[in-house]
Design an enzyme around this catalytic site. Structure first.
Site, mmCIF file in Angstrom:
data_model
loop_
_atom_site.group_PDB
_atom_site.id
_atom_site.type_symbol
_atom_site.label_atom_id
_atom_site.label_comp_id
_atom_site.label_asym_id
_atom_site.label_seq_id
_atom_site.Cartn_x
_atom_site.Cartn_y
_atom_site.Cartn_z
ATOM 1 N N ASP A 82 0.787 -1.233 0.000
ATOM 2 C CA ASP A 82 0.000 0.000 0.000
ATOM 3 C C ASP A 82 0.822 1.287 0.000
ATOM 4 O O ASP A 82 0.255 2.375 0.158
ATOM 5 C CB ASP A 82 -0.943 0.014 1.208
ATOM 6 C CG ASP A 82 -0.209 -0.133 2.533
ATOM 7 O OD1 ASP A 82 1.000 -0.439 2.517
ATOM 8 O OD2 ASP A 82 -0.851 0.057 3.579
ATOM 9 N N GLU A 83 2.132 1.208 -0.173
ATOM 10 C CA GLU A 83 2.903 2.451 -0.211
ATOM 11 C C GLU A 83 4.157 2.288 -1.066
ATOM 12 O O GLU A 83 4.680 1.189 -1.225
ATOM 13 C CB GLU A 83 3.280 2.926 1.194
ATOM 14 C CG GLU A 83 4.146 1.970 1.978
ATOM 15 C CD GLU A 83 4.567 2.536 3.323
ATOM 16 O OE1 GLU A 83 4.887 3.743 3.398
ATOM 17 O OE2 GLU A 83 4.601 1.768 4.300
#
Length: 358
Positions: A106-107
């Site tokens: 997610d990043e």
């Protein structure tokens, strides 16, 4: 010297947001991805923002989450769905640059010093990426924009959810001086508490210490603190970074003296490691146990199996067996920290030889 243009993109409450997107019944309600409905065993992987208002956070035991928020809904994770979404997110990144360093599902960091579309503005690129994620995936992301990775990552966390924060070169020094030590990326709870006991509450306080002083108090990390408090971070965005091990560790507020106390902590750590392995699509053959005692003595023990593993039960079982062989109760030792690492990934890595994070 040309200043780099770095963007850090962080999906907002990623797993929980995907579940709320796909299940209308979850929208507006406090949910936790992971854990167990009975509140026994398991660890929260991600909590929705509705749950975070009650103090629920990732890596929290589900029992504690239910105490804080009795009406919380526990949702079983769907990693295959999260990976598909992450691949789509990466395809959006690739419209602007090939210099992408994934940190997890997610990043990621993006270096847009030179961008494919010749936009020239990192802020404009971040805005376009956020809008594309909203339009194409019905999800939100927060972005931090600066001249290096450290400041960009901190910036992305400042106005969540759906935030966009720019910290320019002229702002970095004053920004770092005013930043509370617990907000420094890489400073955990225990280190932050130690700093505060020393009278170090923000970047300005840290800045008063010499590099030697910081190394004396915090070991090798002291050199890192000395540089980042001055906004200095020359680490490049690494699109082909290879992970050789995945692990987790925890320092306890009080010493553990019995296996009855230590085994549940190993179970929590095993869940964290298994979740991270699943994110990276990795399986390993070697489990390493780290034990640190209250007298600062530290030992490591490892075991290698013929078949690769990635599930929490297998990792937990191996770690417990390694711990039992140290005879902690017999020695009367007081354990301050436990850690588990899985390595020796071998051919379980993705076809490209790198992490399949997006």
């Amino acid at each position: 010297m040309t200043l780099r243009k770095i963007i850090h993109i962080d999906m907002d409450a990623f797993y929980a947001s995907v579940e709320q997107r796909d299940h209308p019944d979850y929208r507006g309600k406090p949910i936790a991805v992971g854990g167990s409905p009975e509140g026994r065993g398991g660890v929260v992987a991600t909590a929705s923002y509705e749950a975070r208002k009650f103090g629920v956070r990732s890596a929290m035991p589900s029992k504690r989450a239910q105490q804080l928020c009795p009406h919380i809904l526990f949702v079983y994770p769907r990693f295959d769905v999260y990976r598909d979404v992450s691949r789509h997110v990466r395809s959006i990144f690739q419209r602007y640059t090939d210099l992408i360093e994934p940190l997890s599902l997610d990043e990621a960091y993006l270096d847009v010093t030179i961008d494919k579309q010749n936009i020239g503005s990192a802020i404009a690129i971040a805005q376009q990426i956020k809008q594309a994620i909203r339009d194409e995936l019905n999800l939100t992301a927060s972005a931090g924009v600066s001249v290096n990775k450290f400041v960009a990552k901190i910036a992305s966390d400042m106005h969540k959810p759906d935030g966009l924060t720019f910290i320019g070169p002229s702002q970095i020094e004053s920004f770092m001086e005013n930043l509370p030590v617990e907000k420094f990326h890489g400073v955990g709870k225990v280190t932050a508490e130690k700093m505060q006991r020393m009278g170090l509450f923000n970047g300005a306080d840290l800045k008063k210490l010499s590099e030697n002083d910081l190394v004396q108090h915090f070991g090798k990390a002291g050199r890192f603190y000395y540089r980042i408090v001055r906004g200095q971070d020359d680490r490049p965005v690494q699109p082909h970074r290879e992970t050789k091990s995945v692990g987790a560790e925890d320092t306890f507020p009080h010493d553990l003296t019995t296996l009855a106390e230590m085994d549940p902590e190993l179970e929590k750590l095993a869940v964290k490691v298994a979740t991270r392995l699943d994110k990276h699509q990795l399986k390993g053959r070697t489990v390493t146990l780290k034990v640190k005692y209250n007298d600062f003595r530290q030992i490591t023990r490892n075991h290698s199996s013929q078949l690769p593993i990635s599930d929490a039960d297998s990792i937990s079982t191996a770690a417990k067996q390694l711990l039992a062989k140290t005879d902690p109760e017999t020695e009367g030792a007081k354990v301050r920290l436990l850690g588990i690492t899985v390595s020796n990934f071998g051919e379980e890595r993705s076809e490209t030889g790198q992490l399949s994070l997006f």
